[in-house]
Scaffold this motif. Structure first.
Motif, PDB file in Angstrom:
ATOM      1  N   VAL A 155       0.856  -1.195   0.000  1.00 44.36           N
ATOM      2  CA  VAL A 155       0.000   0.000   0.000  1.00 44.36           C
ATOM      3  C   VAL A 155       0.887   1.238   0.000  1.00 44.36           C
ATOM      4  O   VAL A 155       1.925   1.281   0.676  1.00 44.36           O
ATOM      5  CB  VAL A 155      -0.940  -0.004   1.222  1.00 44.36           C
ATOM      6  N   VAL A 156       0.525   2.236  -0.784  1.00 47.70           N
ATOM      7  CA  VAL A 156       1.233   3.509  -0.796  1.00 47.70           C
ATOM      8  C   VAL A 156       0.581   4.488   0.189  1.00 47.70           C
ATOM      9  O   VAL A 156       1.249   5.136   0.987  1.00 47.70           O
ATOM     10  CB  VAL A 156       1.246   4.111  -2.221  1.00 47.70           C
ATOM     11  N   SER A 157      -0.751   4.580   0.168  1.00 45.13           N
ATOM     12  CA  SER A 157      -1.465   5.495   1.070  1.00 45.13           C
ATOM     13  C   SER A 157      -2.932   5.095   1.151  1.00 45.13           C
ATOM     14  O   SER A 157      -3.451   4.373   0.286  1.00 45.13           O
ATOM     15  CB  SER A 157      -1.353   6.944   0.581  1.00 45.13           C
ATOM     16  N   THR A 158      -3.555   5.562   2.199  1.00 47.36           N
ATOM     17  CA  THR A 158      -5.015   5.448   2.347  1.00 47.36           C
ATOM     18  C   THR A 158      -5.578   6.848   2.561  1.00 47.36           C
ATOM     19  O   THR A 158      -4.900   7.733   3.090  1.00 47.36           O
ATOM     20  CB  THR A 158      -5.389   4.551   3.539  1.00 47.36           C
ATOM     21  N   PHE A 159      -6.846   7.070   2.187  1.00 42.69           N
ATOM     22  CA  PHE A 159      -7.399   8.421   2.222  1.00 42.69           C
ATOM     23  C   PHE A 159      -8.922   8.345   2.111  1.00 42.69           C
ATOM     24  O   PHE A 159      -9.489   7.258   1.910  1.00 42.69           O
ATOM     25  CB  PHE A 159      -6.830   9.258   1.063  1.00 42.69           C
ATOM     26  N   THR A 160      -9.571   9.498   2.241  1.00 41.39           N
ATOM     27  CA  THR A 160     -11.010   9.601   2.001  1.00 41.39           C
ATOM     28  C   THR A 160     -11.229   9.875   0.515  1.00 41.39           C
ATOM     29  O   THR A 160     -10.741  10.870  -0.020  1.00 41.39           O
ATOM     30  CB  THR A 160     -11.639  10.728   2.834  1.00 41.39           C
ATOM     31  N   ALA A 161     -11.927   8.985  -0.141  1.00 39.37           N
ATOM     32  CA  ALA A 161     -12.078   9.049  -1.596  1.00 39.37           C
ATOM     33  C   ALA A 161     -13.291   9.891  -1.990  1.00 39.37           C
ATOM     34  O   ALA A 161     -14.072  10.339  -1.146  1.00 39.37           O
ATOM     35  CB  ALA A 161     -12.215   7.639  -2.147  1.00 39.37           C
ATOM     36  N   ARG A 162     -13.449  10.070  -3.299  1.00 39.93           N
ATOM     37  CA  ARG A 162     -14.647  10.735  -3.802  1.00 39.93           C
ATOM     38  C   ARG A 162     -15.878   9.892  -3.466  1.00 39.93           C
ATOM     39  O   ARG A 162     -15.814   8.665  -3.476  1.00 39.93           O
ATOM     40  CB  ARG A 162     -14.541  10.933  -5.317  1.00 39.93           C
ATOM     41  N   PRO A 163     -17.022  10.530  -3.140  1.00 37.11           N
ATOM     42  CA  PRO A 163     -18.204   9.784  -2.708  1.00 37.11           C
ATOM     43  C   PRO A 163     -18.675   8.787  -3.768  1.00 37.11           C
ATOM     44  O   PRO A 163     -18.696   9.073  -4.960  1.00 37.11           O
ATOM     45  CB  PRO A 163     -19.260  10.866  -2.469  1.00 37.11           C
ATOM     46  N   GLY A 164     -19.068   7.619  -3.291  1.00 35.87           N
ATOM     47  CA  GLY A 164     -19.665   6.614  -4.165  1.00 35.87           C
ATOM     48  C   GLY A 164     -21.175   6.583  -3.993  1.00 35.87           C
ATOM     49  O   GLY A 164     -21.785   7.535  -3.509  1.00 35.87           O
ATOM     50  N   THR A 165     -21.778   5.484  -4.391  1.00 29.86           N
ATOM     51  CA  THR A 165     -23.227   5.313  -4.279  1.00 29.86           C
ATOM     52  C   THR A 165     -23.501   3.908  -3.769  1.00 29.86           C
ATOM     53  O   THR A 165     -22.606   3.088  -3.639  1.00 29.86           O
ATOM     54  CB  THR A 165     -23.922   5.513  -5.639  1.00 29.86           C
ATOM     55  N   GLY A 166     -24.778   3.652  -3.501  1.00 31.43           N
ATOM     56  CA  GLY A 166     -25.175   2.314  -3.078  1.00 31.43           C
ATOM     57  C   GLY A 166     -24.962   2.090  -1.592  1.00 31.43           C
ATOM     58  O   GLY A 166     -24.836   3.018  -0.805  1.00 31.43           O
ATOM     59  N   GLN A 167     -24.889   0.827  -1.213  1.00 32.59           N
ATOM     60  CA  GLN A 167     -24.773   0.436   0.190  1.00 32.59           C
ATOM     61  C   GLN A 167     -23.368   0.714   0.738  1.00 32.59           C
ATOM     62  O   GLN A 167     -22.372   0.553   0.046  1.00 32.59           O
ATOM     63  CB  GLN A 167     -25.080  -1.067   0.320  1.00 32.59           C
ATOM     64  N   ILE A 168     -23.296   1.182   1.991  1.00 36.69           N
ATOM     65  CA  ILE A 168     -22.015   1.238   2.702  1.00 36.69           C
ATOM     66  C   ILE A 168     -21.910  -0.080   3.475  1.00 36.69           C
ATOM     67  O   ILE A 168     -22.572  -0.271   4.491  1.00 36.69           O
ATOM     68  CB  ILE A 168     -21.956   2.450   3.646  1.00 36.69           C
ATOM     69  N   TRP A 169     -21.070  -0.979   2.970  1.00 39.21           N
ATOM     70  CA  TRP A 169     -21.080  -2.335   3.517  1.00 39.21           C
ATOM     71  C   TRP A 169     -20.310  -2.461   4.823  1.00 39.21           C
ATOM     72  O   TRP A 169     -20.715  -3.217   5.707  1.00 39.21           O
ATOM     73  CB  TRP A 169     -20.498  -3.312   2.495  1.00 39.21           C
ATOM     74  N   LEU A 170     -19.191  -1.739   4.958  1.00 39.56           N
ATOM     75  CA  LEU A 170     -18.335  -1.945   6.133  1.00 39.56           C
ATOM     76  C   LEU A 170     -17.995  -0.617   6.800  1.00 39.56           C
ATOM     77  O   LEU A 170     -17.943   0.432   6.155  1.00 39.56           O
ATOM     78  CB  LEU A 170     -17.031  -2.658   5.737  1.00 39.56           C
ATOM     79  N   ASP A 171     -17.745  -0.680   8.113  1.00 44.70           N
ATOM     80  CA  ASP A 171     -17.330   0.478   8.899  1.00 44.70           C
ATOM     81  C   ASP A 171     -16.400  -0.028  10.009  1.00 44.70           C
ATOM     82  O   ASP A 171     -16.479  -1.195  10.426  1.00 44.70           O
ATOM     83  CB  ASP A 171     -18.564   1.158   9.516  1.00 44.70           C
ATOM     84  N   ASP A 172     -15.511   0.848  10.470  1.00 42.23           N
ATOM     85  CA  ASP A 172     -14.598   0.514  11.575  1.00 42.23           C
ATOM     86  C   ASP A 172     -13.823  -0.775  11.304  1.00 42.23           C
ATOM     87  O   ASP A 172     -13.670  -1.625  12.184  1.00 42.23           O
ATOM     88  CB  ASP A 172     -15.378   0.392  12.891  1.00 42.23           C
ATOM     89  N   VAL A 173     -13.329  -0.930  10.086  1.00 43.00           N
ATOM     90  CA  VAL A 173     -12.485  -2.091   9.763  1.00 43.00           C
ATOM     91  C   VAL A 173     -11.168  -1.958  10.544  1.00 43.00           C
ATOM     92  O   VAL A 173     -10.574  -0.884  10.614  1.00 43.00           O
ATOM     93  CB  VAL A 173     -12.222  -2.147   8.244  1.00 43.00           C
ATOM     94  N   ASN A 174     -10.723  -3.052  11.135  1.00 40.42           N
ATOM     95  CA  ASN A 174      -9.548  -2.994  12.017  1.00 40.42           C
ATOM     96  C   ASN A 174      -8.601  -4.166  11.715  1.00 40.42           C
ATOM     97  O   ASN A 174      -8.409  -5.068  12.531  1.00 40.42           O
ATOM     98  CB  ASN A 174     -10.014  -3.025  13.482  1.00 40.42           C
ATOM     99  N   CYS A 175      -8.002  -4.122  10.538  1.00 43.25           N
ATOM    100  CA  CYS A 175      -7.079  -5.194  10.144  1.00 43.25           C
ATOM    101  C   CYS A 175      -5.748  -5.050  10.890  1.00 43.25           C
ATOM    102  O   CYS A 175      -5.305  -3.932  11.197  1.00 43.25           O
ATOM    103  CB  CYS A 175      -6.816  -5.146   8.639  1.00 43.25           C
ATOM    104  N   SER A 176      -5.109  -6.176  11.144  1.00 43.61           N
ATOM    105  CA  SER A 176      -3.753  -6.138  11.719  1.00 43.61           C
ATOM    106  C   SER A 176      -2.704  -5.963  10.620  1.00 43.61           C
ATOM    107  O   SER A 176      -1.571  -5.591  10.887  1.00 43.61           O
ATOM    108  CB  SER A 176      -3.489  -7.437  12.489  1.00 43.61           C
ATOM    109  N   GLY A 177      -3.077  -6.234   9.366  1.00 37.98           N
ATOM    110  CA  GLY A 177      -2.165  -6.144   8.235  1.00 37.98           C
ATOM    111  C   GLY A 177      -1.662  -7.490   7.757  1.00 37.98           C
ATOM    112  O   GLY A 177      -1.059  -7.584   6.683  1.00 37.98           O
ATOM    113  N   ASN A 178      -1.890  -8.547   8.534  1.00 36.33           N
ATOM    114  CA  ASN A 178      -1.413  -9.883   8.169  1.00 36.33           C
ATOM    115  C   ASN A 178      -2.514 -10.770   7.601  1.00 36.33           C
ATOM    116  O   ASN A 178      -2.247 -11.929   7.248  1.00 36.33           O
ATOM    117  CB  ASN A 178      -0.809 -10.574   9.406  1.00 36.33           C
TER     118      ASN A 178
END
Length: 206
Positions: A155-178
C-alpha cells in the motif's frame, strides 16, 4: 237715697252640670316644624346564616376552536441507538454477474478500485451488489490487505475518496495487516455503519 252695701255672703254650693256644648270648628293646620338632629349610627347587625345552594345552571355552549400554536423548535438529534438483533438469514440470491477480470491469483471479483488503476475508492462485493467502506479507522494496515487482494505488493497510502453510491457495507475495519483477505479482519456486521458516502475509504497500491 241708697243705703250702705252689706257684707259679702258665703259661697254657695255649685249648681248642677250644664249640658255638653257642641264641638268647635276644626282649627287650621299648623306650620311644619324644623327637622330634628340626626341620631347616632346604630350597631352593625350579626352576619346572617349562609343561604342554600342554588340549582346548577345549564351547560354553556361549546366555544370556537382556538388558533393553532406556532411550530415548535426542532429537537436535537438523539444518540445512535443500540444495534438490533440479527435478523433471520434471507433467501439465497441469484448468482451475480462475474466481476471484471484482474491479475491472476487475486480477489478482485470481491473487491475493486472503482476508478480503475492503482488509486481510488475501494468497493467491495457482498450479497450481490457492490458497496463502499467507511473511512472510520481506515489506515495503511487495512489498505495493505486490500492491495494484496488486488494482486499488488504493498500500500502507498489510504485516504477519504470521492463519494460513491449504493450500500455502505463496512465500517470501523480494524485489520492487523497480516490477514489474507479483508473478510478476515475484525469489523462490525455487514451494513452496520454511521457514515455517509462523504466518508468512503480510498487506497493507493504499488
Amino acid at each position: 237715697m241708697h243705703g250702705l252695701q252689706g257684707a259679702k255672703g258665703s259661697k254657695g254650693d255649685p249648681g248642677p252640670a250644664g249640658p255638653s256644648g257642641e264641638p268647635g270648628a276644626r282649627g287650621e293646620k299648623g306650620e311644619m316644624g324644623l327637622a330634628g338632629l340626626q341620631g347616632p349610627k346604630g350597631e352593625m347587625g350579626r352576619k346572617g346564616d349562609p343561604g342554600l345552594h342554588g340549582p346548577m345552571g345549564p351547560q354553556g355552549q361549546k366555544g370556537d376552536p382556538g388558533q393553532p400554536g406556532f411550530k415548535g423548535i426542532t429537537g436535537q438529534l438523539g444518540p445512535m441507538g443500540v444495534p438490533g438483533l440479527d435478523g433471520r438469514p434471507g433467501q439465497k440470491g441469484e448468482k451475480g454477474d462475474p466481476g471484471p477480470s484482474g491479475n491472476p491469483g487475486n480477489f478482485n471479483h470481491f473487491i475493486r478500485i472503482a476508478e480503475g488503476g492503482r488509486r481510488g475508492r475501494v468497493e467491495i462485493f457482498y450479497q450481490g451488489s457492490w458497496g463502499t467502506i467507511c473511512d472510520d479507522g481506515w489506515g495503511n494496515q487495512d489498505g495493505g490487505v486490500v492491495c494484496r487482494m488486488l494482486g499488488y505488493s504493498r500500500v502507498v497510502s489510504t485516504f477519504t475518496a470521492r463519494p460513491g453510491t449504493g450500500q455502505i457495507w463496512l465500517d470501523d475495519v480494524n485489520c492487523s495487516g497480516n490477514e489474507y483477505s479483508i473478510f478476515d479482519c475484525p469489523k462490525p456486521k455487514w451494513g452496520v455503519n454511521n457514515c455517509s458516502h462523504n466518508e468512503d475509504a480510498g487506497v493507493e497500491c504499488a
